[in-house]
Write an enzyme that holds these catalytic residues in place. Sequence first.
Site, PDB file in Angstrom:
ATOM      1  N   ALA A 176     -61.843 -29.701 -68.243  1.00  0.00           N
ATOM      2  CA  ALA A 176     -61.057 -30.613 -69.061  1.00  0.00           C
ATOM      3  C   ALA A 176     -62.026 -31.588 -69.724  1.00  0.00           C
ATOM      4  O   ALA A 176     -63.144 -31.794 -69.241  1.00  0.00           O
ATOM      5  CB  ALA A 176     -60.060 -31.355 -68.187  1.00  0.00           C
ATOM      6  N   GLY A 201     -61.058 -27.217 -65.297  1.00  0.00           N
ATOM      7  CA  GLY A 201     -59.957 -26.590 -66.045  1.00  0.00           C
ATOM      8  C   GLY A 201     -60.301 -25.192 -66.535  1.00  0.00           C
ATOM      9  O   GLY A 201     -59.408 -24.372 -66.762  1.00  0.00           O
ATOM     10  N   GLU A 211     -59.528 -23.111 -63.730  1.00  0.00           N
ATOM     11  CA  GLU A 211     -58.071 -23.122 -63.527  1.00  0.00           C
ATOM     12  C   GLU A 211     -57.346 -22.212 -64.533  1.00  0.00           C
ATOM     13  O   GLU A 211     -56.401 -21.521 -64.167  1.00  0.00           O
ATOM     14  CB  GLU A 211     -57.549 -24.557 -63.626  1.00  0.00           C
ATOM     15  CG  GLU A 211     -58.021 -25.402 -62.445  1.00  0.00           C
ATOM     16  CD  GLU A 211     -57.621 -26.858 -62.569  1.00  0.00           C
ATOM     17  OE1 GLU A 211     -58.156 -27.536 -63.469  1.00  0.00           O
ATOM     18  OE2 GLU A 211     -56.768 -27.313 -61.789  1.00  0.00           O
ATOM     19  N   GLU A 217     -64.255 -31.500 -59.804  1.00  0.00           N
ATOM     20  CA  GLU A 217     -63.432 -32.691 -60.033  1.00  0.00           C
ATOM     21  C   GLU A 217     -63.631 -33.810 -59.020  1.00  0.00           C
ATOM     22  O   GLU A 217     -63.637 -34.988 -59.369  1.00  0.00           O
ATOM     23  CB  GLU A 217     -61.936 -32.308 -60.069  1.00  0.00           C
ATOM     24  CG  GLU A 217     -61.485 -31.658 -61.361  1.00  0.00           C
ATOM     25  CD  GLU A 217     -61.641 -30.152 -61.359  1.00  0.00           C
ATOM     26  OE1 GLU A 217     -62.383 -29.621 -60.500  1.00  0.00           O
ATOM     27  OE2 GLU A 217     -61.035 -29.500 -62.226  1.00  0.00           O
TER      28      GLU A 217
HETATM   29  N1  COA Z   1     -65.822 -32.686 -71.028  1.00  0.00           N
HETATM   30  C1  COA Z   1     -66.328 -33.236 -72.137  1.00  0.00           C
HETATM   31  N2  COA Z   1     -67.491 -32.877 -72.678  1.00  0.00           N
HETATM   32  C2  COA Z   1     -68.179 -31.915 -72.076  1.00  0.00           C
HETATM   33  C3  COA Z   1     -67.727 -31.279 -70.920  1.00  0.00           C
HETATM   34  C4  COA Z   1     -66.486 -31.704 -70.387  1.00  0.00           C
HETATM   35  N3  COA Z   1     -65.951 -31.142 -69.294  1.00  0.00           N
HETATM   36  N4  COA Z   1     -68.623 -30.352 -70.525  1.00  0.00           N
HETATM   37  C5  COA Z   1     -69.627 -30.408 -71.430  1.00  0.00           C
HETATM   38  N5  COA Z   1     -69.354 -31.342 -72.376  1.00  0.00           N
HETATM   39  C6  COA Z   1     -70.166 -31.707 -73.543  1.00  0.00           C
HETATM   40  C7  COA Z   1     -71.343 -32.613 -73.165  1.00  0.00           C
HETATM   41  O1  COA Z   1     -70.911 -33.957 -73.065  1.00  0.00           O
HETATM   42  C8  COA Z   1     -72.245 -32.370 -74.333  1.00  0.00           C
HETATM   43  O2  COA Z   1     -71.768 -33.080 -75.443  1.00  0.00           O
HETATM   44  P1  COA Z   1     -72.786 -33.914 -76.383  1.00  0.00           P
HETATM   45  O3  COA Z   1     -73.777 -32.865 -76.883  1.00  0.00           O
HETATM   46  O4  COA Z   1     -71.937 -34.477 -77.463  1.00  0.00           O
HETATM   47  O5  COA Z   1     -73.436 -34.925 -75.499  1.00  0.00           O
HETATM   48  C9  COA Z   1     -72.033 -30.880 -74.642  1.00  0.00           C
HETATM   49  O6  COA Z   1     -70.760 -30.554 -74.088  1.00  0.00           O
HETATM   50  C10 COA Z   1     -73.079 -29.985 -74.010  1.00  0.00           C
HETATM   51  O7  COA Z   1     -73.090 -30.228 -72.598  1.00  0.00           O
HETATM   52  P2  COA Z   1     -74.426 -30.599 -71.785  1.00  0.00           P
HETATM   53  O8  COA Z   1     -73.998 -31.358 -70.572  1.00  0.00           O
HETATM   54  O9  COA Z   1     -75.399 -31.260 -72.669  1.00  0.00           O
HETATM   55  O10 COA Z   1     -74.920 -29.143 -71.403  1.00  0.00           O
HETATM   56  P3  COA Z   1     -75.839 -28.745 -70.148  1.00  0.00           P
HETATM   57  O11 COA Z   1     -76.279 -27.349 -70.405  1.00  0.00           O
HETATM   58  O12 COA Z   1     -76.888 -29.774 -69.890  1.00  0.00           O
HETATM   59  O13 COA Z   1     -74.853 -28.768 -68.881  1.00  0.00           O
HETATM   60  C11 COA Z   1     -72.784 -28.324 -67.733  1.00  0.00           C
HETATM   61  C12 COA Z   1     -73.769 -27.864 -68.822  1.00  0.00           C
HETATM   62  C13 COA Z   1     -71.565 -27.426 -67.795  1.00  0.00           C
HETATM   63  C14 COA Z   1     -73.453 -28.200 -66.350  1.00  0.00           C
HETATM   64  C15 COA Z   1     -72.396 -29.790 -67.964  1.00  0.00           C
HETATM   65  O14 COA Z   1     -72.001 -29.927 -69.326  1.00  0.00           O
HETATM   66  C16 COA Z   1     -71.291 -30.291 -67.096  1.00  0.00           C
HETATM   67  O15 COA Z   1     -71.503 -30.564 -65.926  1.00  0.00           O
HETATM   68  N6  COA Z   1     -70.080 -30.439 -67.680  1.00  0.00           N
HETATM   69  C17 COA Z   1     -68.938 -31.010 -66.990  1.00  0.00           C
HETATM   70  C18 COA Z   1     -68.344 -30.034 -66.009  1.00  0.00           C
HETATM   71  C19 COA Z   1     -67.167 -30.659 -65.281  1.00  0.00           C
HETATM   72  O16 COA Z   1     -67.320 -31.600 -64.512  1.00  0.00           O
HETATM   73  N7  COA Z   1     -65.972 -30.136 -65.534  1.00  0.00           N
HETATM   74  C20 COA Z   1     -64.751 -30.591 -64.897  1.00  0.00           C
HETATM   75  C21 COA Z   1     -64.093 -31.634 -65.728  1.00  0.00           C
HETATM   76  S1  COA Z   1     -62.609 -32.241 -64.989  1.00  0.00           S
END
Ligand code: COA
Length: 261
Positions: A67, A112, A115, A135
Amino acid sequence: MSDLNYVRVEWDGDLAVVTIDRQDKLNALNGEVIDEIGKVFTDLLVDDDVRGVVLTGAGEKAFVAGADIAELVKMGAVDGVRVSRQGQDVFTAIERFPKPVVAAVGGYALGGGLEVALACHVRIASDNARFGLPEVGLGIIPGYGGTIRLARLVGLGRAVEMTLTGDPIRADRAEVLGLVSRVVSRAELLDEAKAFARRITRHGPVAVRAALESIYRGVDTSLNEALAFESSLFGLLASTEDMKEGMTAFLERRDAEFKGR
Ligand code: COA
């Protein structure tokens, strides 16, 4: 299907390929994306030309990275319930979709993203897929059905472990747990998911629909009620042309030609 910003629909014969496409945010699900997924499935439901759906994410890196945290951070308690219900309703519509829905999971399927994959009927993963529910580390819990569906699929112990640690698992581990049906290379992912969907859609659509209904309703009700429902559907299918065709074709040693009635 007009007015879609984040979801694309393409047809491949009688399959609809639905792609969540918000690559700059790793396909993260904001309210608009979830709304669009819901609209697409509502349209596909009444489209008789569609026999099955493949759901995937755009780009190499992520199926869906969860999400949208930037949107969630602003919510209060009342919004929280609304946001959770919106996701639950759309994902439940996918689970209850009367035609097979196969998730093609490449890259991250977190929060999500996992999910929505859990709500699909079958999951095919690429070898770079990562599945997790992070989460709790954000101060919330999975709110789109994840605390329920993961346990139903892989068992309580594994679901508790994944939900409380938040640690992602690799595709090969997901296959061992029964979370995914098959792991293939990233290049093969979409074709393999389509081929899997076609293994289902070659059968009569009335029987496939009844099987889905019986399985998912069965999970939600007592054994007695579920068995009674199964018998009713079994009886109903005995009145279909598809049953006659399927059985006659077997006896005549030829392929069945199902008409869906
Ligand atoms: N919500 C909002 N933005 C997200 C996102 C999320 N769940 N997951 C990734 N993004 C965005 C990042 O903020 C970034 O945006 P920006 O370039 O404008 O700063 C872009 O997507 C790329 O992500 P980034 O984190 O730079 O990539 P990465 O390769 O370093 O890491 C992940 C990849 C998936 C490990 C990392 O993005 C992450 O941990 N995301 C969140 C996962 C999460 O907690 N999901 C559950 C949410 S309830």
